[in-house]
Design a protein around this motif. Structure first.
Motif, PDB file in Angstrom:
ATOM      1  N   VAL A   1      38.759  44.084  42.119  1.00  9.80           N
ATOM      2  CA  VAL A   1      37.401  44.196  42.648  1.00  9.80           C
ATOM      3  C   VAL A   1      37.032  43.004  43.518  1.00  9.80           C
ATOM      4  O   VAL A   1      36.560  43.156  44.649  1.00  9.80           O
ATOM      5  N   PHE A   2      37.292  41.795  43.001  1.00 10.60           N
ATOM      6  CA  PHE A   2      36.793  40.604  43.687  1.00 10.60           C
ATOM      7  C   PHE A   2      37.775  40.038  44.703  1.00 10.60           C
ATOM      8  O   PHE A   2      37.370  39.245  45.550  1.00 10.60           O
ATOM      9  N   PHE A   3      39.043  40.423  44.643  1.00 11.01           N
ATOM     10  CA  PHE A   3      39.982  39.935  45.645  1.00 11.01           C
ATOM     11  C   PHE A   3      40.264  41.003  46.700  1.00 11.01           C
ATOM     12  O   PHE A   3      39.931  40.836  47.870  1.00 11.01           O
ATOM     13  N   PHE A   4      40.849  42.112  46.265  1.00  9.84           N
ATOM     14  CA  PHE A   4      41.189  43.148  47.226  1.00  9.84           C
ATOM     15  C   PHE A   4      39.931  43.802  47.799  1.00  9.84           C
ATOM     16  O   PHE A   4      39.908  44.173  48.982  1.00  9.84           O
ATOM     17  N   GLY A   5      38.893  43.929  46.968  1.00 14.35           N
ATOM     18  CA  GLY A   5      37.654  44.481  47.485  1.00 14.35           C
ATOM     19  C   GLY A   5      37.067  43.623  48.600  1.00 14.35           C
ATOM     20  O   GLY A   5      36.694  44.118  49.667  1.00 14.35           O
TER      21      GLY A   5
ATOM     22  N   TYR B   1      49.556  45.031  24.278  1.00 18.14           N
ATOM     23  CA  TYR B   1      49.180  43.819  25.000  1.00 18.14           C
ATOM     24  C   TYR B   1      48.606  44.130  26.387  1.00 18.14           C
ATOM     25  O   TYR B   1      47.948  43.288  26.987  1.00 18.14           O
ATOM     26  N   GLY B   2      48.888  45.330  26.886  1.00 23.36           N
ATOM     27  CA  GLY B   2      48.363  45.678  28.195  1.00 23.36           C
ATOM     28  C   GLY B   2      46.849  45.667  28.247  1.00 23.36           C
ATOM     29  O   GLY B   2      46.257  45.363  29.289  1.00 23.36           O
ATOM     30  N   TRP B   3      46.197  45.960  27.115  1.00 21.66           N
ATOM     31  CA  TRP B   3      44.736  45.974  27.106  1.00 21.66           C
ATOM     32  C   TRP B   3      44.157  44.587  27.329  1.00 21.66           C
ATOM     33  O   TRP B   3      43.000  44.450  27.752  1.00 21.66           O
ATOM     34  N   PHE B   4      44.928  43.542  27.040  1.00 18.10           N
ATOM     35  CA  PHE B   4      44.450  42.192  27.322  1.00 18.10           C
ATOM     36  C   PHE B   4      44.583  41.855  28.807  1.00 18.10           C
ATOM     37  O   PHE B   4      43.937  40.923  29.290  1.00 18.10           O
ATOM     38  N   LEU B   5      45.422  42.597  29.540  1.00 15.73           N
ATOM     39  CA  LEU B   5      45.624  42.349  30.963  1.00 15.73           C
ATOM     40  C   LEU B   5      44.688  43.169  31.838  1.00 15.73           C
ATOM     41  O   LEU B   5      44.400  42.775  32.965  1.00 15.73           O
ATOM     42  N   TYR B   6      44.234  44.291  31.337  1.00 18.81           N
ATOM     43  CA  TYR B   6      43.427  45.181  32.165  1.00 18.81           C
ATOM     44  C   TYR B   6      42.134  44.537  32.674  1.00 18.81           C
ATOM     45  O   TYR B   6      41.780  44.705  33.849  1.00 18.81           O
ATOM     46  N   PRO B   7      41.356  43.833  31.837  1.00 23.93           N
ATOM     47  CA  PRO B   7      40.118  43.229  32.376  1.00 23.93           C
ATOM     48  C   PRO B   7      40.385  42.271  33.535  1.00 23.93           C
ATOM     49  O   PRO B   7      39.696  42.320  34.564  1.00 23.93           O
ATOM     50  N   GLY B   8      41.388  41.399  33.367  1.00 27.00           N
ATOM     51  CA  GLY B   8      41.707  40.479  34.452  1.00 27.00           C
ATOM     52  C   GLY B   8      42.202  41.200  35.691  1.00 27.00           C
ATOM     53  O   GLY B   8      41.884  40.809  36.822  1.00 27.00           O
ATOM     54  N   PHE B   9      42.981  42.276  35.494  1.00 30.69           N
ATOM     55  CA  PHE B   9      43.480  43.043  36.635  1.00 30.69           C
ATOM     56  C   PHE B   9      42.331  43.719  37.378  1.00 30.69           C
ATOM     57  O   PHE B   9      42.311  43.762  38.615  1.00 30.69           O
ATOM     58  N   ILE B  10      41.362  44.235  36.639  1.00 26.08           N
ATOM     59  CA  ILE B  10      40.212  44.877  37.274  1.00 26.08           C
ATOM     60  C   ILE B  10      39.402  43.858  38.085  1.00 26.08           C
ATOM     61  O   ILE B  10      38.977  44.130  39.214  1.00 26.08           O
ATOM     62  N   VAL B  11      39.194  42.683  37.508  1.00 26.71           N
ATOM     63  CA  VAL B  11      38.472  41.627  38.235  1.00 26.71           C
ATOM     64  C   VAL B  11      39.217  41.251  39.502  1.00 26.71           C
ATOM     65  O   VAL B  11      38.622  41.049  40.573  1.00 26.71           O
ATOM     66  N   LEU B  12      40.560  41.150  39.420  1.00 26.45           N
ATOM     67  CA  LEU B  12      41.359  40.813  40.590  1.00 26.45           C
ATOM     68  C   LEU B  12      41.218  41.856  41.681  1.00 26.45           C
ATOM     69  O   LEU B  12      41.021  41.521  42.856  1.00 26.45           O
TER      70      LEU B  12
ATOM     71  N   THR C   1      41.372  37.135  58.024  1.00 25.87           N
ATOM     72  CA  THR C   1      42.251  38.260  57.718  1.00 25.87           C
ATOM     73  C   THR C   1      43.689  37.957  58.118  1.00 25.87           C
ATOM     74  O   THR C   1      44.639  38.201  57.360  1.00 25.87           O
ATOM     75  N   MET C   2      43.867  37.403  59.307  1.00 29.04           N
ATOM     76  CA  MET C   2      45.214  37.029  59.742  1.00 29.04           C
ATOM     77  C   MET C   2      45.795  35.947  58.841  1.00 29.04           C
ATOM     78  O   MET C   2      46.998  35.943  58.554  1.00 29.04           O
ATOM     79  N   LEU C   3      44.955  35.024  58.391  1.00 28.99           N
ATOM     80  CA  LEU C   3      45.422  33.979  57.484  1.00 28.99           C
ATOM     81  C   LEU C   3      45.901  34.578  56.165  1.00 28.99           C
ATOM     82  O   LEU C   3      46.969  34.204  55.647  1.00 28.99           O
ATOM     83  N   ALA C   4      45.150  35.517  55.614  1.00 26.31           N
ATOM     84  CA  ALA C   4      45.537  36.156  54.356  1.00 26.31           C
ATOM     85  C   ALA C   4      46.834  36.939  54.519  1.00 26.31           C
ATOM     86  O   ALA C   4      47.713  36.912  53.641  1.00 26.31           O
ATOM     87  N   VAL C   5      46.979  37.648  55.637  1.00 28.54           N
ATOM     88  CA  VAL C   5      48.198  38.428  55.876  1.00 28.54           C
ATOM     89  C   VAL C   5      49.412  37.512  55.992  1.00 28.54           C
ATOM     90  O   VAL C   5      50.470  37.771  55.409  1.00 28.54           O
ATOM     91  N   LEU C   6      49.276  36.405  56.727  1.00 25.99           N
ATOM     92  CA  LEU C   6      50.396  35.492  56.898  1.00 25.99           C
ATOM     93  C   LEU C   6      50.794  34.856  55.577  1.00 25.99           C
ATOM     94  O   LEU C   6      51.989  34.749  55.253  1.00 25.99           O
ATOM     95  N   ILE C   7      49.818  34.439  54.785  1.00 26.29           N
ATOM     96  CA  ILE C   7      50.132  33.839  53.482  1.00 26.29           C
ATOM     97  C   ILE C   7      50.822  34.858  52.577  1.00 26.29           C
ATOM     98  O   ILE C   7      51.780  34.535  51.868  1.00 26.29           O
ATOM     99  N   GLY C   8      50.358  36.102  52.611  1.00 25.35           N
ATOM    100  CA  GLY C   8      51.015  37.137  51.829  1.00 25.35           C
ATOM    101  C   GLY C   8      52.457  37.337  52.257  1.00 25.35           C
ATOM    102  O   GLY C   8      53.357  37.514  51.415  1.00 25.35           O
ATOM    103  N   LEU C   9      52.727  37.311  53.564  1.00 23.75           N
ATOM    104  CA  LEU C   9      54.100  37.456  54.063  1.00 23.75           C
ATOM    105  C   LEU C   9      54.966  36.275  53.638  1.00 23.75           C
ATOM    106  O   LEU C   9      56.143  36.451  53.268  1.00 23.75           O
TER     107      LEU C   9
ATOM    108  N   ASN D   1      36.204  42.153  54.259  1.00 22.86           N
ATOM    109  CA  ASN D   1      36.370  41.197  55.346  1.00 22.86           C
ATOM    110  C   ASN D   1      37.087  41.833  56.533  1.00 22.86           C
ATOM    111  O   ASN D   1      36.754  41.562  57.691  1.00 22.86           O
ATOM    112  N   MET D   2      38.083  42.674  56.253  1.00 23.45           N
ATOM    113  CA  MET D   2      38.787  43.363  57.335  1.00 23.45           C
ATOM    114  C   MET D   2      37.839  44.290  58.095  1.00 23.45           C
ATOM    115  O   MET D   2      37.940  44.421  59.320  1.00 23.45           O
ATOM    116  N   GLY D   3      36.913  44.919  57.382  1.00 19.64           N
ATOM    117  CA  GLY D   3      35.933  45.766  58.054  1.00 19.64           C
ATOM    118  C   GLY D   3      35.012  44.962  58.960  1.00 19.64           C
ATOM    119  O   GLY D   3      34.727  45.366  60.101  1.00 19.64           O
TER     120      GLY D   3
END
Length: 300
Positions: free
Chosen positions: A23-27, A10-21, A274-282, A32-34
């Motif tokens: 690339v498009f979120f953390f990337g 079942y992990g193979w069904f999660l990998y595509p979504g994880f890769i998109v997350l 960036t500060m908004l994202a950090v605070l929401i994560g906390l 943005n931090m840069g």
């Protein structure tokens, strides 16, 4: 071993979504931090200034006012809709349970959830018509009640703009909480509620000792989802007041947008987001940490 072998694929069904997350979120987050460490108007050459944008943020009163508004928005965007949604869901459940009137529940569910379906731009225009100073239905209704002309500029004055925006948020989010709680009540055994009726339990006692404990997962999800939404709220503020008048309703998201496009301080706006994202994560990490701690305590 056989069970783990069956579930391993079942992990193979999660990998595509994880890769998109990733690339498009953390990337985009790191990108943005840069940018937040640059002095850049959005075009032309950029100058690296390190953490100067963050230092300027902490000395900007408008930034702190926007965060003060964000924490205030937790009340009309999260707490009040959660309470109203819970009360409405319980009232619907106890009124229509075991009767032919239960057919009305899907209609009520659709009606309360409609603000979530209608585009926020359309909802904002409708509310601006309702809040219009001269021909708005709210002022006309108040005039009919009081018998005197009423011309309140709801979105033109700081105090009334905050009230109008709060009512808009409550109207917008109550349907979401209502639908989630109504779905959670489907797990509840109707015979238990009927037995509490026969035992003489009043409405508050049924809610406190029977219904509320069964809805704890839904309450947690709704409060977390709406509280995070309140901290990063943008669309309701943008379409109803655009943060005005005189920055009386601005949020960190609208403050960042004004910095991006209004003042052409792209690096400064990136530092705000960036500060908004950090605070929401906390906040999310703290909430999940508290939930796990409570779960461990309850298991002992």
């Amino acid at each position: 071993m056989a069970t783990s072998h069956r579930t391993r694929g079942y992990g193979w069904f999660l990998y595509p979504g994880f890769i998109v997350l990733v690339v498009f979120f953390f990337g985009m987050l790191f990108w943005n931090m840069g940018i937040s460490m640059l002095k850049w108007p959005g075009f032309g050459p950029a100058k690296f200034i390190g953490f100067d944008n963050y230092k300027n943020i902490f000395t900007n009163e408008d930034f702190w006012y926007s965060w003060l508004h964000a924490f205030y928005y937790v009340i009309p965007f999260s707490l009040i809709p959660t309470l109203f949604g819970l009360v409405l869901a319980v009232a619907s459940y106890e009124t229509f349970i075991g009767r032919w009137l239960r057919k009305i529940v899907p209609i009520a569910r659709t009606g309360f959830f409609l603000p979530q379906v209608v585009p926020i731009a359309v909802s904002g225009v409708i509310w601006l018509w309702m809040l219009d100073e001269s021909n708005g239905v709210i002022n006309q209704t108040l005039a009919n009640i009081t018998g005197k002309p009423v011309a309140i500029d709801w979105v033109g004055q700081p105090n009334t703009a905050l009230i109008a925006l709060s009512l808009f948020m409550i109207w917008l989010q109550t349907g979401f909480a209502y639908v989630v709680f109504l779905a959670g009540l489907s797990r509840l055994d109707p015979s238990v509620v009927e037995a509490s009726h026969l035992d003489g339990a009043n409405w508050w006692q049924r809610l406190r000792w029977i219904i509320a404990p069964s809805l704890r997962p839904e309450v947690f999800v709704v409060l977390l989802f709406l509280s995070v939404g309140a901290l990063k709220v943008f669309a309701p503020v943008f379409y109803l007041t655009f943060g005005g008048p005189r920055a009386s309703t601005t949020s960190p998201a609208t403050f960042a947008i004004n910095s991006f496009f209004g003042g052409q301080y792209v690096g400064y706006g990136s530092a705000v987001t960036t500060m908004l994202a950090v605070l929401i994560g906390l906040v999310v990490a703290a909430v999940f940490g508290i939930a796990k701690l409570r779960a461990k305590v309850s298991d002992k």
